[in-house]
Structure formats: structure tokens, C-alpha cells
Design a protein around this motif. Structure first.
Motif, short mmCIF file in Angstrom:
data_model
loop_
_atom_site.label_atom_id
_atom_site.label_comp_id
_atom_site.label_asym_id
_atom_site.label_seq_id
_atom_site.Cartn_x
_atom_site.Cartn_y
_atom_site.Cartn_z
N TRP A 35 -48.88 21.67 -12.37
CA TRP A 35 -49.46 22.19 -13.08
C TRP A 35 -49.54 23.61 -14.06
CZ3 TRP A 35 -55.09 22.83 -12.60
CH2 TRP A 35 -55.10 22.10 -10.77
N TYR A 36 -50.10 24.31 -14.84
CA TYR A 36 -49.64 25.72 -15.54
C TYR A 36 -50.74 27.26 -15.10
CZ TYR A 36 -46.36 23.05 -17.86
OH TYR A 36 -44.63 22.06 -18.76
N LYS A 37 -50.11 27.68 -15.47
CA LYS A 37 -50.70 29.66 -15.46
C LYS A 37 -50.87 29.87 -16.64
CE LYS A 37 -51.03 33.54 -13.39
NZ LYS A 37 -50.21 34.62 -12.57
N GLN A 38 -52.04 29.71 -17.83
CA GLN A 38 -51.72 30.64 -18.70
C GLN A 38 -52.55 32.22 -18.77
OE1 GLN A 38 -53.42 28.12 -22.45
NE2 GLN A 38 -51.42 29.45 -23.47
N GLU A 39 -51.74 33.06 -19.22
CA GLU A 39 -52.86 33.83 -19.31
C GLU A 39 -52.81 34.58 -20.21
OE1 GLU A 39 -51.08 37.17 -15.99
OE2 GLU A 39 -48.61 35.82 -16.74
N SER A 40 -53.87 35.44 -21.09
CA SER A 40 -54.22 36.02 -21.68
C SER A 40 -53.34 36.58 -23.16
CB SER A 40 -55.54 37.18 -22.07
OG SER A 40 -55.43 37.23 -23.62
N GLY A 41 -53.26 35.59 -24.45
CA GLY A 41 -51.71 35.83 -25.27
C GLY A 41 -50.62 35.19 -25.05
N LYS A 42 -50.69 34.65 -23.77
CA LYS A 42 -49.22 33.92 -23.69
C LYS A 42 -49.15 32.87 -23.64
CE LYS A 42 -47.81 37.96 -20.70
NZ LYS A 42 -47.14 39.01 -18.80
N GLY A 43 -47.94 31.69 -23.47
CA GLY A 43 -47.49 30.37 -23.37
C GLY A 43 -47.97 30.16 -21.68
N PRO A 44 -48.63 28.52 -21.78
CA PRO A 44 -48.79 27.75 -20.00
C PRO A 44 -47.41 29.00 -18.86
CG PRO A 44 -49.13 26.47 -21.84
CD PRO A 44 -48.61 27.49 -22.57
N GLN A 45 -47.67 28.92 -18.17
CA GLN A 45 -46.45 28.84 -17.52
C GLN A 45 -46.80 28.17 -16.41
OE1 GLN A 45 -47.02 32.48 -15.31
NE2 GLN A 45 -45.26 32.65 -14.03
N PHE A 46 -45.34 26.85 -16.78
CA PHE A 46 -44.68 26.25 -15.32
C PHE A 46 -44.98 26.94 -13.77
CE2 PHE A 46 -43.23 22.19 -14.00
CZ PHE A 46 -42.63 22.65 -12.96
N ILE A 47 -46.36 26.14 -13.47
CA ILE A 47 -46.31 26.32 -11.76
C ILE A 47 -45.40 25.34 -10.89
CG2 ILE A 47 -47.87 27.05 -9.61
CD1 ILE A 47 -50.06 27.68 -12.13
N ILE A 48 -45.69 24.66 -10.71
CA ILE A 48 -45.16 22.87 -9.39
C ILE A 48 -45.43 22.00 -10.49
CG2 ILE A 48 -47.90 23.22 -8.75
CD1 ILE A 48 -46.17 23.32 -5.56
N ASP A 49 -44.98 21.17 -9.88
CA ASP A 49 -44.99 19.40 -10.06
C ASP A 49 -44.74 18.21 -9.27
OD1 ASP A 49 -41.52 19.09 -11.89
OD2 ASP A 49 -42.26 20.05 -9.14
N ILE A 50 -45.42 17.72 -9.49
CA ILE A 50 -45.64 16.70 -7.97
C ILE A 50 -45.04 15.30 -8.86
CG2 ILE A 50 -48.35 16.11 -7.76
CD1 ILE A 50 -47.86 15.47 -5.05
#
Lengths: 117, 115
Positions: A35-50
Motif C-alpha cells: 500500500w502506498y500513500k500519495q499526496e498532491s505533488g509528491k511521489g508514492p510513499q510506502f505504507i505497509i506491505d504483506i
């Protein structure tokens, strides 16, 4: 393959509520999910994996659930905060490279999460 | 984790020209990738940047249009050649941390507008 979505699903919650973001994946051979979180104007940020040998994994305020039977993935965010507002993407992959790399990720269409104070 | 930087962060280019995007990782990584993200859409993999050999391209992407270099374990470039307005997009590089099934981290992206 390419994931195309001109109209992203949206989820609106109140601050302090729990959020659940869902994702259906397509490849039954996929054995790694992020799962990634992407805020406006930024690259995807790693949240958690499984990995596929698990059905649940917990992090700080987040939990990922994996149901391989129906090829479904969910991200639960506890006590959602305004700073959690972003687009959330799930991504899937399969172990490759002789078993040393998950390599290329296939992304879902994304969900827009809006948290109201 | 890995910290990834990209240059430039954005650019406006004329059609027919080329732009080279640089990606720098703060640690040595085995795998680096280049993705494209159209505004309001999801990410699509362009290619895997292989160190010491030619990049591996996904269906729909070719080396002549998107040449990639990977001279070492911390750096890669993507060139968008002979640009057209359809190439306007966000280009992102990512790196997979070492080890079996490493986590994949992304740079901030390069927002390209072709006029």
C-alpha cells in the motif's frame, strides 16, 4: 499491465473515525502486495506491505488484510487524521529474478481519502 | 528505507525535443525502475533499469523513445525523446531495497509538460 482510472473512488471520513480502503487485484500469481500513500505533488510513499503467506499485518495505526481466495486487499487506518488525506494505491507483484526480487509492481487505480476535521 | 531524488522536478518542453531525467538513490540498490503517471491516474511501469545491461521495457514502451542508463548501483537516467504533448506526464523512478523481496521506494517525480 496498465491500470487506468479517470474517476478514482473516493472515501470521506471524519477525523478520528477508522477508514477502510479496498483493492481487488487481478493476478492470482501475485504474492507480494504494498500500500502506498500519495499526496498532491509528491511521489508514492510506502505504507505497509504483506506477503501471500500472511493474511494480516499491522503497522502503526494501519492494518493490511489479504484475502487470497477472492483476491482482495484492504487497508485499515485507525483514528484517521487530516494528514491522512491523500490518494491510496495498492500494488501487486510476484517474486521474480530467481527468487531475489519482486521487481515490477502493478498498481491499482487508487482511492482518494478525504478526512474532515 | 531509501531516499530518492530526481532532477528536474518539473519542466516545460517544446515538441520534438528531448529531456533527460536523473534519479539518485542514497544507497546502493539492485533494482531501479521508471514509471509514468498521467494526471489523476495510476502508475504504469515503463522499464526496469538494469545495472550494466540494457533496460527491460514493458509492453508499449520502446528504447528509442525512452532510453535509460544505469551506470552504477545508485544512479539512473530516463530520456524522453522526440517529445509530443502526449508525453506530458509525471515520471517517477523507484528503487527496491536489497535483499529478498525488498520494499520499493519512489522519488518525488518529474512533472513534464510538452507544448
Amino acid at each position: 499491465g496498465e491500470s487506468v482510472g479517470l474517476h478514482l473512488p473516493t472515501l470521506s471520513v471524519q477525523e478520528g473515525d477508522n477508514s477502510i480502503i479496498n483493492c481487488a487485484y487481478s493476478n492470482s500469481a501475485s504474492d507480494y502486495f504494498i500500500w502506498y500513500k500519495q499526496e498532491s505533488g509528491k511521489g508514492p510513499q510506502f505504507i505497509i506491505d504483506i506477503r501471500s503467506n500472511m493474511d494480516k499485518r499491522q503497522g502503526q495505526r494501519v492494518t493490511v488484510l489479504l484475502n487470497k481466495t477472492v483476491k482482495h486487499l484492504s487497508l485499515q487506518i485507525a483514528a484517521t487524521q487530516p494528514g491522512d488525506s491523500a490518494v491510496y494505491f495498492c500494488a501487486e507483484s510476484a517474486l521474480a529474478g530467481g527468487g531475489t526480487s519482486y521487481g515490477k509492481l502493478t498498481f491499482g487505480q487508487g482511492t482518494i481519502l478525504t478526512v474532515h476535521p | 528505507s531509501a531516499v530518492i531524488s530526481q532532477k528536474p522536478s518539473r519542466d516545460i518542453c517544446q515538441r520534438g525535443t528531448s529531456l533527460t531525467i536523473q534519479c539518485q538513490v542514497d544507497s546502493q540498490v539492485t533494482m531501479m525502475f521508471w514509471y509514468r503517471q498521467q494526471p489523476g491516474q495510476s502508475l504504469t511501469l515503463i522499464a526496469t533499469a538494469n545495472q550494466g545491461s540494457e533496460a527491460t521495457y514493458e509492453s508499449g514502451f520502446v528504447i528509442d523513445k525512452f532510453p535509460i542508463s544505469r551506470p552504477n548501483l545508485t544512479f539512473s537516467t530516463l530520456t524522453v525523446s522526440n517529445m509530443s504533448p502526449e508525453d506530458s506526464s509525471i515520471y517517477l523512478c523507484s528503487a527496491e531495497t536489497s535483499g529478498i523481496g525488498g520494499e520499493q521506494y519512489f522519488g518525488p517525480g518529474t512533472r513534464l509538460t510538452v507544448t
